[in-house]
Design a protein around this motif. Structure first.
Motif, PDB file in Angstrom:
ATOM      1  N   GLU A 172      -3.199  -6.095   2.500  1.00 37.93           N
ATOM      2  CA  GLU A 172      -2.986  -7.416   1.907  1.00 37.93           C
ATOM      3  C   GLU A 172      -1.622  -7.479   1.224  1.00 37.93           C
ATOM      4  O   GLU A 172      -0.879  -8.449   1.373  1.00 37.93           O
ATOM      5  CB  GLU A 172      -4.083  -7.731   0.899  1.00 37.93           C
ATOM      6  CG  GLU A 172      -3.911  -9.118   0.259  1.00 37.93           C
ATOM      7  CD  GLU A 172      -4.845  -9.350  -0.905  1.00 37.93           C
ATOM      8  OE1 GLU A 172      -5.271 -10.503  -1.100  1.00 37.93           O
ATOM      9  OE2 GLU A 172      -5.133  -8.374  -1.640  1.00 37.93           O
ATOM     10  N   ALA A 173      -1.289  -6.448   0.480  1.00 36.53           N
ATOM     11  CA  ALA A 173      -0.006  -6.421  -0.229  1.00 36.53           C
ATOM     12  C   ALA A 173       1.170  -6.447   0.740  1.00 36.53           C
ATOM     13  O   ALA A 173       2.241  -6.968   0.420  1.00 36.53           O
ATOM     14  CB  ALA A 173       0.076  -5.182  -1.113  1.00 36.53           C
ATOM     15  N   ALA A 174       0.944  -5.911   1.944  1.00 36.10           N
ATOM     16  CA  ALA A 174       1.994  -5.895   2.956  1.00 36.10           C
ATOM     17  C   ALA A 174       2.030  -7.177   3.783  1.00 36.10           C
ATOM     18  O   ALA A 174       2.856  -7.315   4.686  1.00 36.10           O
ATOM     19  CB  ALA A 174       1.806  -4.686   3.876  1.00 36.10           C
ATOM     20  N   GLY A 175       1.099  -8.105   3.490  1.00 37.77           N
ATOM     21  CA  GLY A 175       1.068  -9.365   4.220  1.00 37.77           C
ATOM     22  C   GLY A 175       0.254  -9.330   5.493  1.00 37.77           C
ATOM     23  O   GLY A 175       0.306 -10.271   6.294  1.00 37.77           O
ATOM     24  N   ASN A 176      -0.527  -8.261   5.681  1.00 37.31           N
ATOM     25  CA  ASN A 176      -1.346  -8.120   6.895  1.00 37.31           C
ATOM     26  C   ASN A 176      -2.768  -8.601   6.601  1.00 37.31           C
ATOM     27  O   ASN A 176      -3.708  -7.801   6.501  1.00 37.31           O
ATOM     28  CB  ASN A 176      -1.365  -6.650   7.355  1.00 37.31           C
ATOM     29  CG  ASN A 176       0.019  -6.091   7.583  1.00 37.31           C
ATOM     30  OD1 ASN A 176       0.930  -6.807   8.000  1.00 37.31           O
ATOM     31  ND2 ASN A 176       0.191  -4.811   7.298  1.00 37.31           N
ATOM     32  N   ASP A 177      -2.941  -9.910   6.486  1.00 40.07           N
ATOM     33  CA  ASP A 177      -4.219 -10.448   6.032  1.00 40.07           C
ATOM     34  C   ASP A 177      -5.374 -10.152   6.983  1.00 40.07           C
ATOM     35  O   ASP A 177      -6.486  -9.838   6.547  1.00 40.07           O
ATOM     36  CB  ASP A 177      -4.110 -11.959   5.815  1.00 40.07           C
ATOM     37  CG  ASP A 177      -3.293 -12.306   4.577  1.00 40.07           C
ATOM     38  OD1 ASP A 177      -2.938 -11.376   3.821  1.00 40.07           O
ATOM     39  OD2 ASP A 177      -2.994 -13.499   4.373  1.00 40.07           O
ATOM     40  N   THR A 178      -5.130 -10.248   8.271  1.00 46.25           N
ATOM     41  CA  THR A 178      -6.203 -10.001   9.236  1.00 46.25           C
ATOM     42  C   THR A 178      -6.688  -8.561   9.150  1.00 46.25           C
ATOM     43  O   THR A 178      -7.904  -8.291   9.117  1.00 46.25           O
ATOM     44  CB  THR A 178      -5.729 -10.316  10.665  1.00 46.25           C
ATOM     45  OG1 THR A 178      -5.361 -11.693  10.741  1.00 46.25           O
ATOM     46  CG2 THR A 178      -6.826 -10.031  11.676  1.00 46.25           C
TER      47      THR A 178
END
Length: 205
Positions: A172-178
């Protein structure tokens, strides 16, 4: 029964450090870390350390109880002493890093500690999980993803609920929501707190 037996033994032999240690371990296992701290500190008070292994075991139990009581910095102080006693103990280096990370302080020191752990004992999933979490807290998303991936691969059971939850937070912190949602879903399947996982899953929807 375990705690009751330990407490009865302490009443009969109130200055025996081994009994106080066992009572502390029992208290922590039964969800009373403050009582565990009391017993472990008493064990230290009554100990004459011609037996280094006893001191080591008491300080490990005290550090764990302090952490369970929400006092990770005090736990880390105990682990400083443990590392003086056994500087090549990878588990102690890992726990030191984890306690500092939980406190959110001295992250450079936590990083050095976990680097020592994985160098001393490579391929241990819980160490790699700690490494990932320290990097995550330091904002190194790429490094954190690399090490949490290693941790999940190293774990004989494919990763614990805690590891998968950490993986979700890291992604999530890396922007990888899926990927984060998939990891939290897996964590929930493995027994992570359902309400907490649902809250995390829903916030990325």
């Amino acid at each position: 029964a375990l705690r009751a037996d330990a407490e009865k033994a302490i009443v009969r032999f109130p200055t025996q450090p081994e009994l106080l240690l066992q009572a502390g371990i029992a208290a922590k296992a039964l969800g009373n870390p403050e009582l565990a701290i009391h017993h472990c500190e008493s064990a230290l008070d009554y100990s004459v350390f011609d037996d280094p292994s006893l001191e080591f075991r008491i300080r490990v139990a005290l550090g764990d109880a302090l952490n369970a009581a929400g006092k990770p910095l005090l736990a880390a102080e105990q682990y400083d002493l443990l590392l003086e006693m056994e500087p090549t103990n990878a588990t102690i280096w890992n726990n030191q890093a984890w306690y500092l990370a939980q406190a959110g302080v001295e992250l450079d020191r936590a990083l050095t500690a976990i680097q020592r752990a994985v160098k001393l004992q490579p391929g241990v999933a819980i160490f790699e999980d700690t490494y990932a979490w320290v990097l995550h807290l330091m904002g190194d998303h790429e490094g954190a993803i690399e090490w949490i991936t290693r941790a999940l691969a190293s774990d004989a059971n494919g990763g614990s609920a805690g590891m998968w939850e950490n993986a979700g937070d890291i992604h999530e912190a890396a922007g990888n929501d899926t990927t984060a949602k998939e990891a939290w879903t897996r964590a929930k399947e493995l027994g992570a707190n359902k309400d907490r996982m649902d809250e995390k899953i829903n916030r990325t929807s």
